[in-house]
Design a protein around this motif. Sequence first.
Motif, PDB file in Angstrom:
ATOM      1  N   TYR A 503      92.353 -22.052 -19.031  1.00  0.00           N
ATOM      2  CA  TYR A 503      92.678 -21.005 -18.203  1.00  0.00           C
ATOM      3  C   TYR A 503      91.699 -20.380 -17.522  1.00  0.00           C
ATOM      4  N   ASN A 525      94.980 -28.920  -1.713  1.00  0.00           N
ATOM      5  CA  ASN A 525      95.022 -29.135  -2.958  1.00  0.00           C
ATOM      6  C   ASN A 525      95.117 -30.593  -3.651  1.00  0.00           C
ATOM      7  N   LEU A 583      95.258 -17.611 -14.443  1.00  0.00           N
ATOM      8  CA  LEU A 583      95.827 -18.926 -13.726  1.00  0.00           C
ATOM      9  C   LEU A 583      95.650 -20.209 -14.620  1.00  0.00           C
ATOM     10  N   ASN A 584      96.551 -21.405 -14.680  1.00  0.00           N
ATOM     11  CA  ASN A 584      96.120 -22.450 -15.530  1.00  0.00           C
ATOM     12  C   ASN A 584      95.127 -23.262 -14.564  1.00  0.00           C
ATOM     13  N   ASN A 586      95.267 -25.672 -12.773  1.00  0.00           N
ATOM     14  CA  ASN A 586      95.565 -25.997 -11.453  1.00  0.00           C
ATOM     15  C   ASN A 586      95.741 -24.746 -10.403  1.00  0.00           C
ATOM     16  N   PHE A 587      95.186 -23.648 -11.044  1.00  0.00           N
ATOM     17  CA  PHE A 587      95.320 -22.605 -10.322  1.00  0.00           C
ATOM     18  C   PHE A 587      96.808 -22.113 -10.036  1.00  0.00           C
ATOM     19  N   ASP A 588      97.813 -22.634 -10.768  1.00  0.00           N
ATOM     20  CA  ASP A 588      99.057 -21.911 -10.852  1.00  0.00           C
ATOM     21  C   ASP A 588      99.520 -20.785 -11.684  1.00  0.00           C
ATOM     22  N   GLU A 589     100.391 -20.073 -11.131  1.00  0.00           N
ATOM     23  CA  GLU A 589     100.504 -18.683 -12.059  1.00  0.00           C
ATOM     24  C   GLU A 589     101.251 -19.126 -13.726  1.00  0.00           C
ATOM     25  N   GLU A 591     103.806 -18.042 -16.743  1.00  0.00           N
ATOM     26  CA  GLU A 591     104.736 -17.314 -17.160  1.00  0.00           C
ATOM     27  C   GLU A 591     104.623 -16.886 -18.714  1.00  0.00           C
TER      28      GLU A 591
END
Length: 606
Positions: A503, A525, A583-584, A586-589, A591
């Motif tokens: 993270y 990306n 973020l994870n 991969n720079f994703d949000e 939940e």
Amino acid sequence: MVKLLRLTTENDLKFEANLDAGIEVTENSQIALQNLTFESTDFSALSVDASNQFISFSLDRTANEPPYVFLSEALTNKTYKKSNIADLYKDLESTLNSCLEVSSTTGDAFGCFKVLYPNDPDYVYGQVEKVTIIFKLSPVILWFNFNDTGDRRSWDPVLDPSGATPIFTISSKTGLPFEIDLDTSNNAINLGNASLGSGVLATSEYIHYAYADYPWCKGTSCWMVRIGNLIDNGGAKNTNGFSIGIALTNEKSLDALVDAAGDIIPDSLKSFEVRVSRPTDPYEKIINGVTTITAITPNSVIVANGFANDHILFEKNGTGLSISILQGTSGGGVSLPIHSHLFTREEMNKNMFPYFAIFGANADAMIGRPVVTLDPIINPFKLDSLYETNDNMEITGLTQNILGGDNAFEAMSQLYSAVIPDLQNELFSDNEVVSQYNPVIKMNGSILRALGYDESSYPNNIPYNIQRPLTTMSINDIEPEAGLVQFVLVADGLSVLVNSDNYIVVLDSNPLHSYDASKFDYSNNITIPNSSKAKRGRRLNILATIPVNDNNGFIEFNANELVYIDLDNKYPQVIKNIRLRVLNKNFDEIETNGESVMTLLIKDKL
């Protein structure tokens, strides 16, 4: 001087605070993450892709006859998480059922798979503690009578106490308990013939019907009737003949849907149907309620011709449904296709219920000896005496032979030998035959471990064969808890969802002296796995990275050693607003569930 700031959020790890008093910091101050606690609802547990998605199954090979002939199908490409892992079990069941067909090389019996899992909300007859894979053969059975004795099954134990073990519902629109008359002749050609009762008038409505109480077998299956008799009654076309079909639905029964339609078969249930009206009228097909007239006309339809009459056959193999008219000839018969359909994965997860409706009066329309393969895995885990199981074939019966003679297809062989499946009756009658079969499932180790199978037995991400003795079948009750003509695979433990991730804590409100070099092209990306090409770097406000190896979604990070990152402030300032995101990799949000808590330390320049 060191200052502590505690932040909370319920907004998927987006932290934001307006600080009324503000936090005074000197020039060139530093900031560190002390701890972070959150519950992720979407942490990656298993990625299914081209490297592990293929499942294979072989049935028609005995223990002494390698090599195995496998049928293969792919699991859906998907990333499974704690919140959606049940989708994997459903997809596995559909994939396994897609690996089944009846042919001379891949299988000579109908059957299906079922995957049970803990806390399945759709399974009402009890729960299992571990993921359980069941494979069971399904005999071709008469609708209204037991194959072996000819005894009638019941559709209403109150009105018809002489019957037993109902597997279908029959209409009573006329108020009569037996508005559909069933032939009880103790001979194989007439047993189970269905027509309207004496005195019941012809109709154009779907008010005189019968439908299965249990779903059609989801793997390989058949639903077949003969035109027992067909005479033009002189009335309107749609008051003649009968129809047979399959209703595709998410419901566990057709009862409520039929009742809601006014005690008729509604158009919404006519997913796949064939209708025959008068002897000279072409067959009609009704697909999702839409009627099309085919170019096929009946060949032989009068009662005196018996098995020589046309047969209507619905057959499922793998993901395909075929509907055809079989017409007998001295050359072995012809199969005239009416419709074919490839089931989507969503449709494979639905239930399919055979049904028929009769329109012509008693002397004018007869459904000849309807036979079917139903889901044989009925209530496999019994709660109490209120529920019957089919573990020992109590409901379906354990024979394909009718009254000790041929099975439904063998009885047609004189005129239809080229167009009917060659089924092996011995699988339901000879333990030496069935116990020598060696069904084999081939599955990737990563999938098996996710299902709860022991890592020491399946340590690598390669295909493994699951076979005898785990897949040994029997008809002699050598393992009574497993049931007859089936094998049951129970996972070694609970599903293991191992998450390895990293993270990233990003400070959006203040610049930091930190950098990232994980991609080749940040604008698009782009990442290239296993590439030796140098990656590009960029300045990014990364406060901390948190490596985790987790299997439950709860992250409780507490820094063993504080790592301070320089704030890019050349002058003293007062921080009035602070914004951070987690973020994870991969720079994703991410939940999350519930409240997340973060603690920061801000240190002035010494």
